[in-house]
Design an enzyme around this catalytic site. Structure first.
Site, PDB file in Angstrom:
ATOM      1  N   GLU A  70       0.830  -1.209   0.000  1.00 47.20           N
ATOM      2  CA  GLU A  70       0.000   0.000   0.000  1.00 47.20           C
ATOM      3  C   GLU A  70       0.869   1.267   0.000  1.00 47.20           C
ATOM      4  O   GLU A  70       0.775   2.102  -0.892  1.00 47.20           O
ATOM      5  CB  GLU A  70      -0.875  -0.048   1.258  1.00 47.20           C
ATOM      6  CG  GLU A  70      -1.590   1.224   1.649  1.00 47.20           C
ATOM      7  CD  GLU A  70      -2.109   1.101   3.071  1.00 47.20           C
ATOM      8  OE1 GLU A  70      -3.292   0.772   3.238  1.00 47.20           O
ATOM      9  OE2 GLU A  70      -1.328   1.322   4.035  1.00 47.20           O
ATOM     10  N   ASP A 266      -9.676   1.733   6.418  1.00 47.82           N
ATOM     11  CA  ASP A 266      -9.691   1.478   4.974  1.00 47.82           C
ATOM     12  C   ASP A 266     -10.751   2.344   4.295  1.00 47.82           C
ATOM     13  O   ASP A 266     -10.530   2.899   3.210  1.00 47.82           O
ATOM     14  CB  ASP A 266      -9.994   0.002   4.668  1.00 47.82           C
ATOM     15  CG  ASP A 266      -8.742  -0.863   4.690  1.00 47.82           C
ATOM     16  OD1 ASP A 266      -7.755  -0.456   5.330  1.00 47.82           O
ATOM     17  OD2 ASP A 266      -8.755  -1.955   4.086  1.00 47.82           O
TER      18      ASP A 266
END
Length: 398
Positions: A70, A266
């Protein structure tokens, strides 16, 4: 939703809104704010970017003592957007050398977490959003810098894409996208292939793949972009606009063994992804405008200076609070403040620029209790400054 239906998006016109300018800030002030945010994350004493030797670098989630696909891919996105080729190349070289599988069932995929001190992988498996961002950033780099300056960016993007298409479930490893549902998987292996994370649904990126991957799967990627839009319709609550972190392919909650379903970290990315798709492509404007009114309406009702960072999608307080950096508490988090501000890019949702001014006045600094997250808070903040200043763009060939 054909590609020719609406070509008024910034992807086609090349004109990206600069909401800070519209809200009354000078271009000089805007450039300075963006430069400072970049300096803080990539060069300053609290940076999350670390150079290794003379040709590599990584981005670290400091509070979790790891480097993640990420964050590595986010660092590459920042670098290609802001035309910082050396930074991009350094991160890519490190990522390829230490996290990309060369051979075996996971060939071409990336270990999602590695300890940069010991170089031990915390997991061999992938988180599908890492691959999504790596491919997109490499295609952008190919468009921006060409492929003959030391790294063949297009070939690297194709290596990942071709690896995806070579996966057939052998060893439990699949394509990053669930081929039956045409939706990105939570992870491309085991049971994680059968559900998803709404924040991984970035229709704008799939449109980029359709135009620049040139791997013979263009229509599939376009279909996936449309399917991503449909998933977001079902995942976002009809009143608050909030979504669960993890969902099934129909948008319903997917609790996991490590946490019950809820809107958590998230999910902060979802508003930004929707705003980006609205600006770039404008293929789903009516729904996106309705979504923007819902989520901004909810946050205003909570209090623009009070709303917290975890909820049940109906807007109630969750019983389970996901911890971060040793703290388990609800807070008015910079990361969510930032992504909520990007929703102002959607027409007429924030006529007085309330969220834009709010973000402008925020600072990347420790909270009162000492918690400090220059990684996720910081990167969401930088991305949002880039979006709101017109500096996060679909990079097309000259």
């Amino acid at each position: 939703m054909s590609g020719t239906e609406n070509q008024k998006g910034a992807y086609y016109t090349g004109t990206y809104p600069n909401l800070f300018l519209e809200a009354g800030y000078s271009q000089q002030e805007i450039d300075a704010k963006l430069s400072k945010a970049y300096y803080d994350l990539f060069e300053g004493p609290n940076r999350v970017y670390f150079e290794v030797g003379d040709s590599m670098a990584y981005v670290s989630d400091l509070k979790n003592h790891d480097a993640r696909s990420e964050g590595l891919s986010y660092g590459m996105m920042v670098a290609v957007q802001l035309d910082k080729k050396e930074v991009f190349d350094r991160i890519w070289r490190w990522t390829k050398a230490y996290t990309q599988h060369q051979g075996g069932p996971r060939d071409g995929y990336f270990a999602w977490s590695i300890n940069p001190e010991t170089m031990v992988k915390n997991s061999e498996g992938s988180a599908s959003d890492g691959e999504l961002f790596f491919v997109t950033t490499l295609l952008f780099a190919s468009n921006r810098w060409g492929n003959d300056t030391g790294i063949d960016y297009y070939a690297e993007a194709r290596r990942i894409l071709d690896a995806m298409w070579a996966k057939d479930g052998t060893g439990g490893i699949h394509h990053v996208i669930n081929l039956e549902h045409k939706q990105i998987s939570f992870v491309p292996e085991g049971g994680g292939y059968e559900w998803t994370d709404p924040s991984y649904h970035v229709p704008a990126f799939l449109e980029v793949w359709a135009d620049f991957a040139n791997d013979g799967h263009e229509q599939f990627y376009r279909d996936c972009a449309d399917t991503a839009r449909v998933l977001l319709h079902s995942a976002c609550h009809p009143e608050t606009g909030l979504n669960f972190d993890y969902t099934n392919f129909d948008g319903t909650a997917h609790p996991t063994r490590w946490m019950p379903a809820g809107f958590r970290y998230d999910s902060w990315r979802v508003p930004m992804n929707i705003a980006m798709d609205y600006v770039w492509f404008g293929k789903d404007k009516a729904w996106q405008e309705d979504y923007a009114a819902r989520i901004h309406g909810f946050l205003r009702k909570e209090g623009i200076n009070q709303f917290v960072d975890q909820y049940n999608p109906d807007g109630t307080t969750p019983e389970f609070i996901l911890q971060a950096g040793g703290f388990q508490k609800l807070r008015h988090s910079l990361g969510f403040i930032s992504t909520a501000a990007t929703v102002s890019l959607i027409d007429e949702v924030d006529p007085d620029y309330d969220f834009v001014h709010k973000l402008w006045n925020e600072k990347l600094e420790p909270y009162e209790d000492g918690y400090f997250d220059p990684y996720f808070d910081g990167l969401m903040y930088l991305f949002s400054l880039m979006h709101l200043s017109g500096n996060y763009q679909a990079i097309l060939p000259e």
